[in-house]
Design an enzyme around this catalytic site. Structure first.
Site, short mmCIF file in Angstrom:
data_model
loop_
_atom_site.label_atom_id
_atom_site.label_comp_id
_atom_site.label_asym_id
_atom_site.label_seq_id
_atom_site.Cartn_x
_atom_site.Cartn_y
_atom_site.Cartn_z
N ASP A 1 36.23 -4.13 -5.39
CA ASP A 1 36.24 -4.54 -6.79
C ASP A 1 35.86 -3.33 -7.65
OD1 ASP A 1 36.34 -6.53 -8.91
OD2 ASP A 1 34.16 -6.30 -9.01
N ASP B 1 34.70 -3.36 -11.71
CA ASP B 1 33.58 -3.57 -12.61
C ASP B 1 32.37 -4.10 -11.85
OD1 ASP B 1 34.76 -2.81 -15.12
OD2 ASP B 1 35.93 -4.64 -15.04
N ASP C 1 30.78 -7.58 -6.26
CA ASP C 1 29.47 -7.86 -6.82
C ASP C 1 29.32 -9.30 -7.27
OD1 ASP C 1 31.35 -7.28 -9.02
OD2 ASP C 1 29.59 -7.56 -10.31
#
Length: 337
Positions: free
Chosen positions: A23, A25, A221
């Protein structure tokens, strides 16, 4: 532990798995700022033979722009190493909508490019009789574009969302994400959209096929998107604690949102990961221990690495809850804060 629990790995993750689905961001960067350890961890993973594909729910940007940003942050990346929700949304459109049909696109340049590349005729108004509306985040989206989407959906157009993320991490905090904008169209029409982005595993499967990988690892995250998608796609998932979901969130996670591995940041790709083990009523891992007694989480030990305390807390909490016990969330502290 059970398939719903944490896994152990006695070698660095970068040597066990041949592809990392990373991922962006909250993992590789935060807004325009780098995240500590990201460049180091990813460079080390490449050196160990692990391939990388950056898989993002952001549909507003072209893969070339994403690759350029990563490269500027000392993470050299090619455009073909980026898989966006825009590309996944276009693939989802193709499962029902024939090439050449009119499609109303509400989103940024990345979404327009992906939809056009699949051979659709892009329109900007509900009066152009689009057979589908595909919606992705772009900072410039306003009321007029959302209204056109609502009008088209009310008239029977299929509503496809690139993703349903309610929030978007930025350097200043969390801003409304595509899910919040999609929610406006949903509220106006009462129609539930289809979603191409995480937590659907569609993007992960496309990325794995593109890379020809056999042992992929998801790295993210957010439990509700990145790691939920890993569980849905039956792919091991590494939760890095540099973004949205906290260590405490992981401890309290429902089975479908749980990670398989836990770490502070992307340097975790370069080291082995211990697995908590059950010992005399406790779950133990390298000097850390945890158990659940009468609905309360108890922690013990002074481990050299505080991540081990998170590991045992997850193991104890998940084992108790899966066994039918009730865990009082108030007894779960803010770990690693």
């Amino acid at each position: 532990m059970s398939a719903r629990g944490l896994l152990g790995c006695d070698v660095p993750l970068a040597t066990r798995y041949d592809l990392a689905l990373v991922d962006l961001d909250g993992v590789a960067y935060r807004g325009h700022d780098p995240i500590d350890g990201a460049a180091e961890g990813l460079a080390g993973a490449r050196a160990a033979g692990m391939r990388l594909v950056f898989v993002t729910n952001n549909a507003s940007r072209e893969p070339e722009a994403v690759a350029e940003q990563l490269s500027a942050l000392d993470i050299p990346t090619r455009a073909d190493e980026v898989m966006t929700a825009a590309q996944a949304a276009a693939e989802l459109l193709a499962t029902r909508v024939p090439t050449g049909e009119p499609v109303l696109v509400v989103g940024g340049a990345g979404l327009h490019t992906a939809v056009a590349a699949k051979g659709y005729r892009i329109v900007a108004s509900a009066d152009d009789a689009p057979v589908a509306v595909v919606q992705g985040y772009a900072a410039e989206i306003g009321w007029a574009q959302l209204a056109e989407a609502a009008y088209a959906v009310q008239r029977g157009a299929w509503h496809v969302a690139s993703n349903l993320d309610l929030s978007l991490p930025t350097a200043r905090g969390f801003a409304p994400g595509n899910g919040a904008l999609v929610g406006a169209v949903r509220a106006a029409t009462g129609v539930e959209p289809a979603s191409a982005g995480k937590p659907s595993p569609t993007m992960y499967r496309l990325a794995v096929e593109r890379a020809g990988a056999t042992r992929p690892l998801v790295v993210g995250d957010r439990l509700d998107t990145d790691l939920a998608g890993a569980r849905a796609g039956d792919i091991p998932g590494l939760h890095v604690l540099t973004g949205v979901s906290t260590a405490r969130d992981a401890v309290l996670a429902e089975p479908g949102l749980r990670p398989h591995f836990l770490a502070r940041d992307l340097r975790a790709l370069l080291v082995p990961h211990p697995e908590p083990v059950a010992e005399s009523g406790w779950w133990a891992c390298r000097g850390a221990a945890a158990r659940v007694v009468d609905g309360a989480l108890e922690l013990s030990g002074e481990p050299a690495d505080d991540v081990d305390l998170v590991r045992v807390a997850c193991a104890a909490a998940w084992d108790a809850v899966d066994g039918g016990a009730v865990l009082d969330p108030a007894t779960v502290p803010d770990l690693l804060r």
